[in-house]
Design an enzyme around this catalytic site. Structure first.
Site, PDB file in Angstrom:
ATOM      1  N   TRP A 355     -19.438 -14.490   2.803  1.00 16.13           N
ATOM      2  CA  TRP A 355     -20.151 -15.212   1.646  1.00 16.13           C
ATOM      3  C   TRP A 355     -21.277 -14.541   1.356  1.00 16.13           C
ATOM      4  O   TRP A 355     -21.947 -14.946   0.265  1.00 16.13           O
ATOM      5  CB  TRP A 355     -20.184 -16.708   2.165  1.00 16.13           C
ATOM      6  CG  TRP A 355     -21.267 -16.792   3.314  1.00 16.13           C
ATOM      7  CD1 TRP A 355     -21.179 -16.267   4.629  1.00 16.13           C
ATOM      8  CD2 TRP A 355     -22.510 -17.682   3.154  1.00 16.13           C
ATOM      9  NE1 TRP A 355     -22.403 -16.711   5.397  1.00 16.13           N
ATOM     10  CE2 TRP A 355     -22.881 -17.538   4.568  1.00 16.13           C
ATOM     11  CE3 TRP A 355     -23.021 -18.435   2.362  1.00 16.13           C
ATOM     12  CZ2 TRP A 355     -24.329 -18.223   4.978  1.00 16.13           C
ATOM     13  CZ3 TRP A 355     -24.155 -19.071   2.733  1.00 16.13           C
ATOM     14  CH2 TRP A 355     -24.777 -19.100   3.835  1.00 16.13           C
ATOM     15  N   GLU A 486     -24.334 -21.125  12.757  1.00 14.91           N
ATOM     16  CA  GLU A 486     -22.874 -21.106  13.706  1.00 14.91           C
ATOM     17  C   GLU A 486     -23.082 -21.612  15.149  1.00 14.91           C
ATOM     18  O   GLU A 486     -22.244 -21.211  16.001  1.00 14.91           O
ATOM     19  CB  GLU A 486     -22.400 -19.636  13.544  1.00 14.91           C
ATOM     20  CG  GLU A 486     -21.906 -19.116  11.929  1.00 14.91           C
ATOM     21  CD  GLU A 486     -21.275 -17.759  12.029  1.00 14.91           C
ATOM     22  OE1 GLU A 486     -21.892 -16.897  12.866  1.00 14.91           O
ATOM     23  OE2 GLU A 486     -20.663 -17.557  11.072  1.00 14.91           O
ATOM     24  N   GLN A 600     -29.420 -20.141  11.649  1.00 13.34           N
ATOM     25  CA  GLN A 600     -29.814 -19.735  10.510  1.00 13.34           C
ATOM     26  C   GLN A 600     -30.237 -20.694   9.572  1.00 13.34           C
ATOM     27  O   GLN A 600     -29.510 -21.798  10.036  1.00 13.34           O
ATOM     28  CB  GLN A 600     -28.879 -18.465   9.820  1.00 13.34           C
ATOM     29  CG  GLN A 600     -27.519 -19.221   9.382  1.00 13.34           C
ATOM     30  CD  GLN A 600     -26.591 -18.273   9.401  1.00 13.34           C
ATOM     31  OE1 GLN A 600     -25.876 -18.044  10.627  1.00 13.34           O
ATOM     32  NE2 GLN A 600     -26.205 -17.577   8.141  1.00 13.34           N
TER      33      GLN A 600
HETATM   34  C1  BGC Z   1     -23.955 -15.082  10.051  1.00  9.01           C
HETATM   35  C2  BGC Z   1     -22.898 -15.456   8.852  1.00  9.01           C
HETATM   36  C3  BGC Z   1     -22.744 -14.005   8.088  1.00  9.01           C
HETATM   37  C4  BGC Z   1     -22.243 -13.174   8.851  1.00  9.01           C
HETATM   38  C5  BGC Z   1     -22.117 -11.614   8.236  1.00  9.01           C
HETATM   39  C6  BGC Z   1     -23.141 -14.017  10.939  1.00  9.01           C
HETATM   40  O1  BGC Z   1     -24.047 -13.944  11.997  1.00  9.01           O
HETATM   41  O2  BGC Z   1     -23.912 -16.201  11.003  1.00  9.01           O
HETATM   42  O3  BGC Z   1     -23.302 -16.294   7.810  1.00  9.01           O
HETATM   43  O4  BGC Z   1     -21.823 -14.230   7.140  1.00  9.01           O
HETATM   44  O5  BGC Z   1     -23.093 -12.986   9.918  1.00  9.01           O
HETATM   45  O6  BGC Z   1     -23.425 -11.291   8.015  1.00  9.01           O
END
Ligand code: BGC
Length: 758
Positions: A355, A486, A600
């Site tokens: 995304w 996350e 984040q």
């Molecule tokens: C982030 C995601 C992101 C991914 C790739 C992860 O650490 O939490 O939002 O899409 O990294 O950048």
């Protein structure tokens, strides 16, 4: 934070060799041209810690999924970007001893990434065990002018008369560190000797991409060309050897011309031949003219995408570093490609699409490149709509509901952690937002009739099936999701996901009404194609958007990240001991999940996207609540906080977080630069300057700006495209000056006042 690099406006410089940071340097000094790219591995043997990395855009391997416990719905494979042919290989022996910086005493060392011209340079002197002092001066580039080509110059001199042996080779017998089953991903093709050089081909297992690489190596001593003394053809490796006696301080200069092609662009049967032709032509052109075409290409890129910051070298270097890497990762020339979070700088994230592209990269490309590039990135997702519908079907959704994958190469989901694959569904929202963002920025409404509405309908159908009515709450709820943060999984009613889902429905309804009115035939076609039951489906969507549950703190403007958020121990990042940071490297996963700490921007991500839905007071309340709890352990986070902090005049915070986003890799804030760079977050750094300090947004049909100059800067300026025109925004201590660089005159809202720019 790990600081060992010099600050400079146009260069990244490593003075003195830092073997303990070699992997990070290999990432930071990477070069590429949108088609292929290379970590900054040394050309010659290096027996110290290193990650070999030579990547070709779009060439991947579907590595069979390996998980502890299989769950229905898991994808078959995780796509891996492949470490491919090592084309930089050069080995050197002086009086029989091999030059290896891990073994020799390093007397002098300087490595430089010249960002203005896209050159990787190194100058070092080492003392071998046999007492000889050897100086290496090297330079290489991946041509931005012709993306099949690369070239390098490698100069050796010694402090005494010596016998020097040099090998120049191509090696396809390489492997990935990241492999699920310890497999090699390449199979042998041919090796060949042609007019002026050697070549080889190889192919990927399963996906059968064919790659051809050819090299022409030219060696001179005191400007006299030397003949090759030996050629060797091994399995998947070709080598040319040179041997010479040199006088003290005499230069032995190897020039290596490379052409690298693959079957995405050339028929499989022709890869070897085409590579040989290309390398031969590069040789005929010569190093200097290849280099000057490459440099001119970079100069044109900088003309439209540079941001100048005066009075703050660290900030200037940071933004250029980000812009540089973005441009060498994705050039927009090939509509099959997308932007992997690590670009050509490491194996993590498999080179796949996230995304990140829609939420972060599209604004950068809209602002700095022809709008056709952002459109192409949107079409990429349109072309994967069928797969998104299939993905949703696998999870039990029906009637054309589309769930785009969290991670993909071809449209198929590749991610295999259930809490992300099945639950981090907010990605559908960012894809919708990108369509809206593109249309408001370019005014290209034709996109909606041609491709956009298809995607919007599929996504809206998904949201309508993913929510459920809660009798208890008297509202629609969304259970079992993972938001952008996350560090929380399987939560109920993530505010961001509920909010963006609701907005997607609203936007789709708006587009339907407009299209029905302006282009009824196009609309009728979509209704037929997707068997769209307009009345029933739109009624349901309208009901959901009216009655969607959005958690909020009682008596306050603070939106709650999810149900139960206030039950957590209410701590701030300031309460964490230094030894506990970064928590993702120091704490167990369950401790992270139970804690309040936010990886984040989550609620704040929503307030960024939908800035015009919220008052400054609302932004302030949420920023003050969430920023102190955010550890910013995703690279995508600080830039969003910069933009919101600027909006509410928290200049110090904005500046601090700007340095964090722009120098994230240069200063290795999260201790992970060794894995590769945060390429997609680099677009966020651009947003931090342009949308944060520049206060750029679209209001109605107008470009709006409300710049504020950080007190650490004397001035800054950037250029931004808007609806066919390009405006230069120059912010100094005396105010803001706007000038038209290309296109038609336009009226811009500057600090809320109408200003003609012509
Ligand atoms: C982030 C995601 C992101 C991914 C790739 C992860 O650490 O939490 O939002 O899409 O990294 O950048």
């Amino acid at each position: 934070m790990i600081k060992y690099l010099e600050e400079d406006e146009w260069n990244v410089i490593e003075k003195d060799f830092h073997p303990n940071h070699q992997r990070s340097s290999e990432s930071i000094f990477s070069i590429g041209n949108g088609r292929f790219g290379q970590r900054a591995n040394f050309e010659e043997t290096y027996s110290g810690d290193s990650l070999q990395g030579s990547y070709i855009a779009g060439v991947y391997y579907p590595d069979k999924t390996k998980v502890g416990w299989w769950k229905n719905g898991y994808p078959e494979y995780f796509a891996k970007v492949l470490n491919s042919v090592n084309w930089i290989g050069v080995n050197v022996w002086v009086n029989g001893e091999e030059v290896d910086l891990a073994k020799a005493e390093v007397i002098y060392f300087e490595r430089k990434l010249n960002m203005k011209h896209g050159l990787l340079q190194r100058n070092c002197t080492v003392k071998l065990e046999n007492g000889m002092q050897v100086t290496l001066v090297t330079e290489r580039f991946c041509s931005m002018a012709n993306d099949d080509l690369a070239a390098l110059k490698y100069t050796v001199s010694t402090d005494q008369d010596a016998e020097v042996r040099i090998e120049s080779y191509l090696d396809a017998d390489v492997s990935n560190e990241d492999t699920n089953w310890d497999e090699k991903f390449w199979v042998e093709g041919e090796t060949n000797s042609f007019d002026s050089g050697l070549s080889l081909s190889c192919a990927t297992k399963k996906t059968d991409y064919h790659v051809g690489v050819a090299m022409v190596s030219e060696l001179s001593v005191a400007h006299q060309l030397l003949d090759v003394s030996e050629e060797e053809f091994a399995q998947m490796k070709v080598t040319e050897r040179f041997q010479t006696q040199v006088k003290a301080n005499q230069q032995v200069e190897l020039t290596k011309f490379i052409c690298l092609v693959n079957s995405m662009n050339v028929p499989k049967a022709d890869v070897l031949n085409e590579a040989e032709k290309g390398a031969g032509q590069a040789h005929t052109l010569g190093y200097d003219s290849l280099k000057s075409a490459h440099e001119s290409a970079w100069e044109s890129i900088w003309e439209t995408s540079d941001i100048v910051i005066e009075g703050d070298v660290a900030a200037q270097q940071g933004i250029r570093f980000n812009i540089f890497h973005l441009n060498q990762t994705y050039s927009g020339k090939d509509d099959r490609l997308n932007i992997g979070p690590k670009g050509f700088t490491g194996e993590k994230y498999g080179g796949s699409t996230y995304w990140d592209t829609e939420a972060y990269c599209i604004p950068f490309y809209l602002g700095t490149h022809d709008s056709a590039i952002a459109r192409q990135l949107l079409v990429y997702r349109f072309k994967q709509l069928d797969k998104a519908i299939e993905n949703a079907e696998k999870l039990g959704f029906k009637n054309g509901a589309a769930l785009y994958p969290m991670v993909t190469m071809t449209g198929e989901e590749c991610h295999n952690e259930w809490e992300i694959t099945f639950e981090e569904i907010h990605r559908n929202g960012a894809i919708t937002f990108a369509i809206y963002n593109y249309v408001r920025f370019t005014n290209d409404k034709s996109y909606l009739a041609e491709y956009g509405l298809d995607v919007l309908m599929g996504i809206s159908r998904f949201w309508a099936q993913r929510v459920n009515w809660s009798e208890a709450k008297g509202a629609y709820v969304m259970l079992g999701v993972t938001g952008p943060n996350e560090y929380e999984n399987n939560v109920n009613n993530n505010w961001y996901t509920n909010y963006i889902a609701r907005w997607c429905l609203k936007y789709t309804l708006k587009v339907i009404i407009e299209l029905k009115e302006n282009d009824p035939d196009a609309y009728a076609e979509k209704v037929a194609k997707y068997q769209f039951n307009e009345k029933e489906e739109t009624l349901l969507w309208a009901d959901i958007l009216e009655k969607m549950y959005l958690p909020q703190m009682e008596g306050s403007e603070v939106f709650l990240q999810q149900d139960g958020f206030l039950d957590k121990e209410q701590l701030n990042v300031a309460d964490l001991a230094k030894e506990d940071r970064p928590i993702n490297q120091k704490w167990s996963w369950d401790r992270i999940l139970r804690s309040i700490f936010i990886k984040q921007a989550d609620v704040l991500q929503g307030m960024y996207f939908f800035a015009h839905h919220f008052t400054d007071e609302q932004v302030e309340a949420n920023f003050d609540f969430y920023e102190p709890k955010t550890v910013h352990e995703s690279s995508l986070s600080p830039c969003i906080h910069v933009i919101l902090a600027s909006r509410i005049n928290r200049q110090e915070k904005a500046y601090e977080l700007y340095l964090r986003t722009s120098r994230l890799d240069l200063d290795d804030y999260n201790h992970e630069a060794y894995q590769g760079l945060h390429i997609t977050a680099m677009a966020g750094t651009w947003m931090a300057v342009v949308e944060g300090f520049g206060g750029m947004k679209v209001e109605g049909h107008q470009l709006a700006l409300s710049p504020s100059l950080p007190k650490q800067w004397d001035a800054f300026n950037f250029r931004v495209n808007f609806r066919g025109s390009a405006v230069r925004v120059n912010v100094t201590k005396d105010g803001t000056n706007l000038s038209l660089e290309t296109g038609q005159a336009l009226t811009v809202l500057l600090h809320g006042k109408q200003v003609e720019v012509y």
